[in-house]
Design an enzyme around this catalytic site. Structure first.
Site, PDB file in Angstrom:
ATOM      1  CG  ASN A   1      -0.598   0.612   2.753  1.00  0.00           C
ATOM      2  OD1 ASN A   1      -0.783   2.221   2.376  1.00  0.00           O
ATOM      3  ND2 ASN A   1       0.005  -0.146   3.642  1.00  0.00           N
TER       4      ASN A   1
ATOM      5  N   GLY B   1      -0.535   6.705   1.443  1.00  0.00           N
ATOM      6  CA  GLY B   1      -0.033   7.942   2.390  1.00  0.00           C
ATOM      7  C   GLY B   1      -1.158   9.070   3.126  1.00  0.00           C
ATOM      8  CG  LEU B   2       0.480   9.172   6.938  1.00  0.00           C
ATOM      9  CD1 LEU B   2       2.142   9.810   6.827  1.00  0.00           C
ATOM     10  CD2 LEU B   2       0.145   7.945   8.577  1.00  0.00           C
TER      11      LEU B   2
ATOM     12  CB  CYS C   1       4.946  11.896   9.491  1.00  0.00           C
ATOM     13  SG  CYS C   1       4.230  13.184   8.549  1.00  0.00           S
TER      14      CYS C   1
ATOM     15  CB  ILE D   1       7.533  -3.638  12.011  1.00  0.00           C
ATOM     16  CG1 ILE D   1       7.219  -5.327  11.344  1.00  0.00           C
ATOM     17  CG2 ILE D   1       8.675  -4.502  13.072  1.00  0.00           C
ATOM     18  CD1 ILE D   1       7.160  -5.772  10.682  1.00  0.00           C
TER      19      ILE D   1
HETATM   20  C1  LIG Z   1      -3.913   0.094   3.944  1.00  0.00           C
HETATM   21  C2  LIG Z   1      -2.963   0.714   5.262  1.00  0.00           C
HETATM   22  C3  LIG Z   1      -2.635   1.418   6.166  1.00  0.00           C
HETATM   23  C4  LIG Z   1      -2.135   1.680   6.811  1.00  0.00           C
HETATM   24  N1  LIG Z   1      -2.259   3.048   7.395  1.00  0.00           N
HETATM   25  C5  LIG Z   1      -1.488   2.733   8.961  1.00  0.00           C
HETATM   26  C6  LIG Z   1      -1.979   4.525   9.720  1.00  0.00           C
HETATM   27  O1  LIG Z   1      -2.492   4.977   9.600  1.00  0.00           O
HETATM   28  N2  LIG Z   1      -0.589   4.019  10.628  1.00  0.00           N
HETATM   29  C7  LIG Z   1       0.058   3.214  10.732  1.00  0.00           C
HETATM   30  O2  LIG Z   1       0.615   3.600  12.056  1.00  0.00           O
HETATM   31  N3  LIG Z   1       0.162   1.409  10.803  1.00  0.00           N
HETATM   32  C8  LIG Z   1      -0.497   2.477   9.077  1.00  0.00           C
HETATM   33  N4  LIG Z   1      -0.145   0.702   8.166  1.00  0.00           N
HETATM   34  C9  LIG Z   1       0.313   0.079   8.900  1.00  0.00           C
HETATM   35  C10 LIG Z   1      -0.261  -0.934  10.068  1.00  0.00           C
HETATM   36  O3  LIG Z   1      -0.715  -0.856  11.135  1.00  0.00           O
HETATM   37  C11 LIG Z   1       0.806  -1.951  10.577  1.00  0.00           C
HETATM   38  O4  LIG Z   1       1.657  -1.765  10.974  1.00  0.00           O
HETATM   39  C12 LIG Z   1       0.893  -3.098   9.127  1.00  0.00           C
HETATM   40  O5  LIG Z   1      -0.015  -3.138   8.113  1.00  0.00           O
HETATM   41  C13 LIG Z   1       1.139  -4.555   9.243  1.00  0.00           C
HETATM   42  O6  LIG Z   1       0.618  -5.332  10.222  1.00  0.00           O
HETATM   43  P1  LIG Z   1      -0.632  -6.306   9.234  1.00  0.00           P
HETATM   44  O7  LIG Z   1       0.625  -7.229   8.784  1.00  0.00           O
HETATM   45  O8  LIG Z   1      -0.846  -7.065  10.502  1.00  0.00           O
HETATM   46  O9  LIG Z   1      -1.030  -5.248   8.027  1.00  0.00           O
HETATM   47  C14 LIG Z   1      -1.629   0.522   7.465  1.00  0.00           C
HETATM   48  C15 LIG Z   1      -1.492  -0.620   6.847  1.00  0.00           C
HETATM   49  C16 LIG Z   1      -2.271  -0.755   5.713  1.00  0.00           C
HETATM   50  C17 LIG Z   1      -2.103  -1.649   5.202  1.00  0.00           C
END
Ligand SMILES: Cc1cc2nc3c(=O)[nH]c(=O)nc-3n(C[C@H](O)[C@H](O)[C@H](O)COP(=O)(O)O)c2cc1C
Length: 314
Positions: free
Chosen positions: A71, A74-75, A133, A194
């Site tokens: 993904n 972009g926050l 960021c 992470i």
């Molecule tokens: C679509 C998407 C959006 C994400 N947005 C954020 C976010 O806004 N802030 C953040 O700290 N991590 C964000 N992450 C990272 C997740 O919180 C997480 O750390 C990462 O996906 C690993 O966990 P997972 O394998 O269970 O998804 C995002 C991940 C994905 C896939």
């Protein structure tokens, strides 16, 4: 059956499963829904100062061969003032963590102070500082890759916050321990590791990068060993006193146990949910799996924490 209650510092949760930041955390209704489905806590989308639309599509792509997601959103977020309204609608029993991001210590402080000034009936249990960021004045480096900046940000946040401060670490760094150390010195009482792993894909037919933003981050099953390694390192370095929230690639209850054996107190889950059509059933299945494992081991959830370190010596 054994209880799965855990404590992350002063925060008590009914179980160690936490909805991670960015997935289903943009609206109050999805946070309510996830908590009702059985999570011990839920995390909001990361919220910053300005509203951000995020990057163009395609921005989220599922990669079925490796049960993973790339993904570059972009926050994207509505900004802290608008999001303050959303928080008012979170159900009173929902335990939630507010994820925030910024480019300078001042930005983090501003958001924390504003949220606290709202006098929410159900305030967040902790602020989670997403340190991914780019820094405002340091040539685009991610704030989470420089121990000095991390220390300043966390110290600034803890000096104004009435609730615990957690930090969310990026794996895209040589030594994750130095960043965690800076965070703990600054007063962080929970470490989430992470975030996504730097990644990109190219379409061989069109010869174009697949994400509109070209580069992105990988999450899901493929990154679990990276997350386990990070948690194992952090537990070895910081010891049992610092709560760790193991996140990355959890796909079943066995993965959750693996993170706890590595040293996690709780776990974050995100990408897995893209596959769930019955959230409640699926969360229950994870909880039942963990409980059965603990019964066969005749141990509690806190007793198995970090056991891989002892067994590594055997
Ligand atoms: C679509 C998407 C959006 C994400 N947005 C954020 C976010 O806004 N802030 C953040 O700290 N991590 C964000 N992450 C990272 C997740 O919180 C997480 O750390 C990462 O996906 C690993 O966990 P997972 O394998 O269970 O998804 C995002 C991940 C994905 C896939």
């Amino acid at each position: 059956m054994s209880s799965l209650k855990i404590a992350i510092g002063s925060i008590l949760l009914r179980n160690p499963l936490i909805l991670t930041a960015g997935i289903l955390g943009t609206t109050f209704s999805s946070l309510n829904r996830c908590y009702a489905a059985g999570f011990g806590a839920v995390t909001t989308k990361s919220i910053g100062i300005e509203p951000r639309e995020g990057y163009a599509n395609p921005s989220v792509i599922y990669i079925p061969e490796i049960d993973s997601i790339i993904n570059a959103v972009g926050l994207a977020n509505p900004g802290y003032i608008t999001y303050g309204q959303e928080l008012k609608k979170i159900d009173s029993e929902v335990k939630y963590i507010m994820s925030i991001f910024g480019s300078t210590p001042d930005e983090f402080q501003l958001i924390i102070k504003y949220i606290q000034s709202r006098n929410l009936v159900n305030p967040p249990k902790a602020f989670e500082l997403n340190l991914s960021c780019p820094h405002a004045t340091k040539g685009g480096i991610s704030v989470g890759t420089d121990p000095e900046i991390v220390y300043e940000i966390v110290k600034g946040a803890t000096s104004v916050s009435r609730i615990p401060i957690w930090i969310k670490l990026t794996p895209n760094i040589t030594d994750i321990k130095s960043i965690a150390d800076a965070g703990v010195r600054g007063g962080a009482t929970g470490i989430v590791a992470i975030n996504t792993v730097k990644a990109m894909l190219i379409d061989i037919t069109t010869k174009k990068p697949i994400l509109a933003n070209i580069r992105g981050g990988l999450s899901g099953r493929a990154i679990k060993p990276i997350g386990i390694h990070a948690i194992y390192d952090l537990y070895e370095y910081l010891g049992a006193k610092t709560p760790l929230i193991g996140t990355g690639g959890i796909w079943n209850w066995q993965d959750i146990i693996e993170y706890i054996l590595a040293g996690a107190t709780a776990v974050g889950m995100g990408s897995l949910l893209f596959n769930y059509n019955n959230l409640e059933l699926s969360v229950n299945k994870l909880i039942t799996g963990i409980k059965k494992y603990l019964e066969t081991q005749d141990m509690s959830i806190s007793e198995i924490r970090g056991l891989a370190h002892e067994h590594a010596q055997i």
